[in-house]
Write a protein that holds these residues in place. Structure first.
Motif, mmCIF file in Angstrom:
data_model
loop_
_atom_site.group_PDB
_atom_site.id
_atom_site.type_symbol
_atom_site.label_atom_id
_atom_site.label_comp_id
_atom_site.label_asym_id
_atom_site.label_seq_id
_atom_site.Cartn_x
_atom_site.Cartn_y
_atom_site.Cartn_z
ATOM 1 N N ILE A 3 9.530 1.599 9.543
ATOM 2 C CA ILE A 3 10.093 2.390 8.428
ATOM 3 C C ILE A 3 8.976 2.839 7.492
ATOM 4 O O ILE A 3 8.930 3.991 7.052
ATOM 5 N N ILE A 4 8.054 1.929 7.203
ATOM 6 C CA ILE A 4 6.948 2.273 6.296
ATOM 7 C C ILE A 4 6.067 3.351 6.917
ATOM 8 O O ILE A 4 5.711 4.339 6.259
ATOM 9 N N ASP A 5 5.719 3.176 8.191
ATOM 10 C CA ASP A 5 4.795 4.110 8.835
ATOM 11 C C ASP A 5 5.459 5.441 9.166
ATOM 12 O O ASP A 5 4.921 6.507 8.882
ATOM 13 N N ARG A 6 6.633 5.397 9.770
ATOM 14 C CA ARG A 6 7.241 6.621 10.301
ATOM 15 C C ARG A 6 8.065 7.387 9.270
ATOM 16 O O ARG A 6 8.233 8.607 9.408
ATOM 17 N N GLN A 7 8.567 6.696 8.258
ATOM 18 C CA GLN A 7 9.381 7.397 7.269
ATOM 19 C C GLN A 7 8.633 7.587 5.951
ATOM 20 O O GLN A 7 8.443 8.718 5.504
ATOM 21 N N MET A 26 5.438 7.145 5.188
ATOM 22 C CA MET A 26 4.170 7.872 5.303
ATOM 23 C C MET A 26 4.401 9.336 5.673
ATOM 24 O O MET A 26 3.626 10.204 5.283
ATOM 25 N N ARG A 27 5.447 9.624 6.417
ATOM 26 C CA ARG A 27 5.790 11.024 6.690
ATOM 27 C C ARG A 27 6.134 11.741 5.389
ATOM 28 O O ARG A 27 5.725 12.884 5.149
ATOM 29 N N LEU A 28 6.869 11.054 4.509
ATOM 30 C CA LEU A 28 7.216 11.644 3.212
ATOM 31 C C LEU A 28 5.974 11.811 2.335
ATOM 32 O O LEU A 28 5.853 12.800 1.608
ATOM 33 N N ALA A 29 5.062 10.838 2.411
ATOM 34 C CA ALA A 29 3.828 10.931 1.612
ATOM 35 C C ALA A 29 3.000 12.139 2.045
ATOM 36 O O ALA A 29 2.446 12.867 1.213
ATOM 37 N N ARG A 30 2.908 12.362 3.356
ATOM 38 C CA ARG A 30 2.160 13.527 3.851
ATOM 39 C C ARG A 30 2.833 14.829 3.416
ATOM 40 O O ARG A 30 2.164 15.791 3.050
ATOM 41 N N ARG A 31 4.149 14.843 3.467
ATOM 42 C CA ARG A 31 4.877 16.052 3.069
ATOM 43 C C ARG A 31 4.696 16.337 1.584
ATOM 44 O O ARG A 31 4.504 17.481 1.169
ATOM 45 N N LYS A 32 4.733 15.290 0.783
ATOM 46 C CA LYS A 32 4.533 15.457 -0.662
ATOM 47 C C LYS A 32 3.155 16.026 -0.954
ATOM 48 O O LYS A 32 3.002 16.940 -1.778
ATOM 49 N N ARG A 33 2.134 15.522 -0.265
ATOM 50 C CA ARG A 33 0.773 16.013 -0.498
ATOM 51 C C ARG A 33 0.607 17.432 0.030
ATOM 52 O O ARG A 33 -0.008 18.277 -0.620
ATOM 53 N N ARG A 34 1.172 17.687 1.222
ATOM 54 C CA ARG A 34 1.013 19.004 1.834
ATOM 55 C C ARG A 34 1.654 20.105 0.991
ATOM 56 O O ARG A 34 1.107 21.196 0.841
ATOM 57 N N LYS A 35 2.821 19.812 0.421
ATOM 58 C CA LYS A 35 3.544 20.808 -0.374
ATOM 59 C C LYS A 35 3.241 20.706 -1.866
ATOM 60 O O LYS A 35 3.844 21.419 -2.669
ATOM 61 N N GLN A 36 2.326 19.772 -2.224
ATOM 62 C CA GLN A 36 1.880 19.602 -3.615
ATOM 63 C C GLN A 36 3.091 19.388 -4.541
ATOM 64 O O GLN A 36 3.218 20.028 -5.586
ATOM 65 N N ILE A 37 3.942 18.481 -4.140
ATOM 66 C CA ILE A 37 5.162 18.187 -4.899
ATOM 67 C C ILE A 37 4.853 17.169 -5.985
ATOM 68 O O ILE A 37 4.110 16.211 -5.772
ATOM 69 N N LEU A 76 0.811 -1.218 0.000
ATOM 70 C CA LEU A 76 0.000 0.000 0.000
ATOM 71 C C LEU A 76 0.846 1.270 0.000
ATOM 72 O O LEU A 76 0.374 2.323 -0.445
ATOM 73 N N SER A 77 2.060 1.181 0.500
ATOM 74 C CA SER A 77 2.849 2.392 0.756
ATOM 75 C C SER A 77 3.069 3.230 -0.492
ATOM 76 O O SER A 77 3.018 4.461 -0.435
ATOM 77 N N ILE A 78 3.290 2.599 -1.644
ATOM 78 C CA ILE A 78 3.576 3.376 -2.860
ATOM 79 C C ILE A 78 2.348 4.151 -3.311
ATOM 80 O O ILE A 78 2.455 5.246 -3.884
ATOM 81 N N GLN A 79 1.147 3.600 -3.019
ATOM 82 C CA GLN A 79 -0.083 4.284 -3.420
ATOM 83 C C GLN A 79 -0.290 5.583 -2.664
ATOM 84 O O GLN A 79 -0.971 6.494 -3.137
ATOM 85 N N ALA A 80 0.295 5.682 -1.465
ATOM 86 C CA ALA A 80 0.132 6.891 -0.652
ATOM 87 C C ALA A 80 0.791 8.108 -1.296
ATOM 88 O O ALA A 80 0.499 9.242 -0.921
ATOM 89 N N PHE A 81 1.678 7.895 -2.282
ATOM 90 C CA PHE A 81 2.362 8.997 -2.953
ATOM 91 C C PHE A 81 1.646 9.428 -4.235
ATOM 92 O O PHE A 81 2.079 10.358 -4.898
ATOM 93 N N GLU A 82 0.566 8.738 -4.576
ATOM 94 C CA GLU A 82 -0.167 9.079 -5.785
ATOM 95 C C GLU A 82 -1.147 10.212 -5.489
ATOM 96 O O GLU A 82 -1.625 10.372 -4.363
ATOM 97 N N ASP A 83 -1.445 10.990 -6.496
ATOM 98 C CA ASP A 83 -2.355 12.121 -6.335
ATOM 99 C C ASP A 83 -3.759 11.631 -5.994
ATOM 100 O O ASP A 83 -4.228 10.618 -6.517
ATOM 101 N N ASN A 142 12.561 20.241 -2.816
ATOM 102 C CA ASN A 142 11.704 19.410 -1.962
ATOM 103 C C ASN A 142 11.441 18.060 -2.614
ATOM 104 O O ASN A 142 11.469 17.021 -1.953
ATOM 105 N N ALA A 143 11.187 18.075 -3.927
ATOM 106 C CA ALA A 143 10.965 16.821 -4.657
ATOM 107 C C ALA A 143 12.226 15.973 -4.614
ATOM 108 O O ALA A 143 12.171 14.744 -4.432
ATOM 109 N N SER A 144 13.389 16.607 -4.780
ATOM 110 C CA SER A 144 14.653 15.882 -4.742
ATOM 111 C C SER A 144 14.872 15.235 -3.385
ATOM 112 O O SER A 144 15.263 14.064 -3.283
ATOM 113 N N SER A 145 14.582 15.982 -2.321
ATOM 114 C CA SER A 145 14.771 15.458 -0.968
ATOM 115 C C SER A 145 13.877 14.254 -0.706
ATOM 116 O O SER A 145 14.320 13.222 -0.183
ATOM 117 N N ILE A 146 12.598 14.379 -1.080
ATOM 118 C CA ILE A 146 11.659 13.273 -0.857
ATOM 119 C C ILE A 146 12.060 12.062 -1.684
ATOM 120 O O ILE A 146 12.014 10.915 -1.203
#
Length: 365
Positions: free
Chosen positions: A248-252, A254-265, A182-189, A335-339
């Protein structure tokens, strides 16, 4: 004399008290003891008052569905009452012109109020249900995942107890696999709820790991053979590795997925393709390792370890392409590079834990 005993009022009488109140208002209005506006205001209050008993009952003993219905019942009547109260004077004038009898005017106002509520809100039933569901969601699926196989009575029989612990570890393996899938789907729009869902799965994973460890440490070392002691240590180690993968999946990730969505990266197509491909490779190795775990097959574990070097090379190539892309001067969000880089690093760490499990299956502990 039992006059001092508490008298229980039937709920039907409480429910009908509003009808009695409206009846009294009609009589008073008919005798001109009440101005029509006051009679209408009391009638509206009685209509709203009927909602309190069902709401309190739902809040006290009802299910989540009952609480939703209670809030809808109160909300619709309260909304109608506020609107009617704002139009009270024009309504009184209209009723006076239509009907000469004040009692009839109050009765018609009561009937009309309920009829209009039904006409307005029945077509909105689905929307109201959706709103109530969002307002009062089902209890989170973060309830502890109950163990199925850890029988305390088997602790005096180490072979059986170790087998039961192994079955629970395979349940942990299923949870870890589901989380990674499921983790990869969290990065999809357009995907918002997956991080929360994965967090709930990680809580279940943690609960199982705690239960397994608590169970295994209760084994009497004096009853264990040397081989069984080694197997106990192996199971403890594997449960720890699976729990680490979940963290790792939950804390790292998913944290990156939230950041990507929040900053619309938005990733470039090449970056996203690299991430998806590497994620797929790591997932495939996890599934292969867990197959070896279930079958207790060191050959499968050896095949997993033989692929570690090729995945490390893929990671280096992804890094190289990414840095070439940055140095080329193309428009790339930092930001995209960092994520992007943190995602690859997180999945590389998952790969390390997978290989640790594979080595344990091979007997390297």
């Amino acid at each position: 004399m039992n006059w001092y005993k508490k008298v229980k009022v039937p709920s039907s009488k409480v429910k009908n008290s509003s009808i009695a109140a409206i009846g009294i208002v009609m009589v008073l209005a008919g005798a001109h003891a009440f101005p029509l506006e006051a009679a209408l205001a009391v009638t509206l209050g009685a209509n709203i008052g009927t909602t309190l008993m069902p709401l309190l009952t739902a809040l006290n003993r009802g299910s989540v569905v009952a609480r939703r219905l209670g809030f809808i019942y109160v909300g619709t009547r309260l909304a109608g009452g506020v609107l009617a109260l704002a139009l009270l004077n024009p309504l009184a004038v209209l009723l006076t012109r239509l009907l000469p009898n004040p009692s009839t005017q109050v009765a018609l106002a009561h009937l009309g109020f309920n009829l209009i509520l039904a006409i307005v809100f029945v077509p909105l039933a689905n929307s109201l249900a959706d709103f109530a569901t969002r307002l009062l969601p089902e209890p989170e699926a973060e309830k502890k995942l109950s163990v199925r196989y850890l029988d305390p009575n088997a602790l005096t029989l180490p072979a059986i107890a170790l087998g039961q612990a192994m079955r629970e570890i395979l349940r942990m393996a299923d949870l870890a696999t589901e989380m990674l899938q499921l983790s990869i789907q969290a990065f999809e729009d357009g995907v918002k709820d997956l991080p929360k869902q994965i967090g709930a799965l990680d809580n279940q994973l943690d609960d199982l790991e705690t239960a397994i460890k608590h169970y295994l440490i209760q084994l009497n070392d004096e009853l264990l053979t040397e081989e069984q002691s080694q197997r106990e240590l192996t199971l403890l180690y594997i449960s720890t590795e699976l729990e680490a993968i979940g963290d790792i999946i939950d804390r790292q990730l998913m944290r990156l997925a939230r950041r990507k969505r929040r900053k619309q990266i938005v990733f470039s197509q090449q970056e996203w393709n690299d991430i998806v491909a590497y994620h797929g490779d790591v997932l495939a190795l996890l599934q292969q390792t867990l197959t070896g775990l279930a079958a207790q097959d060191p050959t499968i574990a050896g095949e997993v370890l033989s692929q570690r070097q090729s995945l490390n090379q893929i990671k280096r190539e992804i890094y190289l392409r990414h840095h070439q892309h940055l140095s080329s001067g193309d428009s790339v969000s930092l930001n995209a590079s960092s994520i992007h880089l943190e995602m690859i690093n997180a999945m590389s760490r998952i790969l390390s834990h997978i290989c640790s499990i594979a080595r344990v299956i091979q007997g390297e502990l």
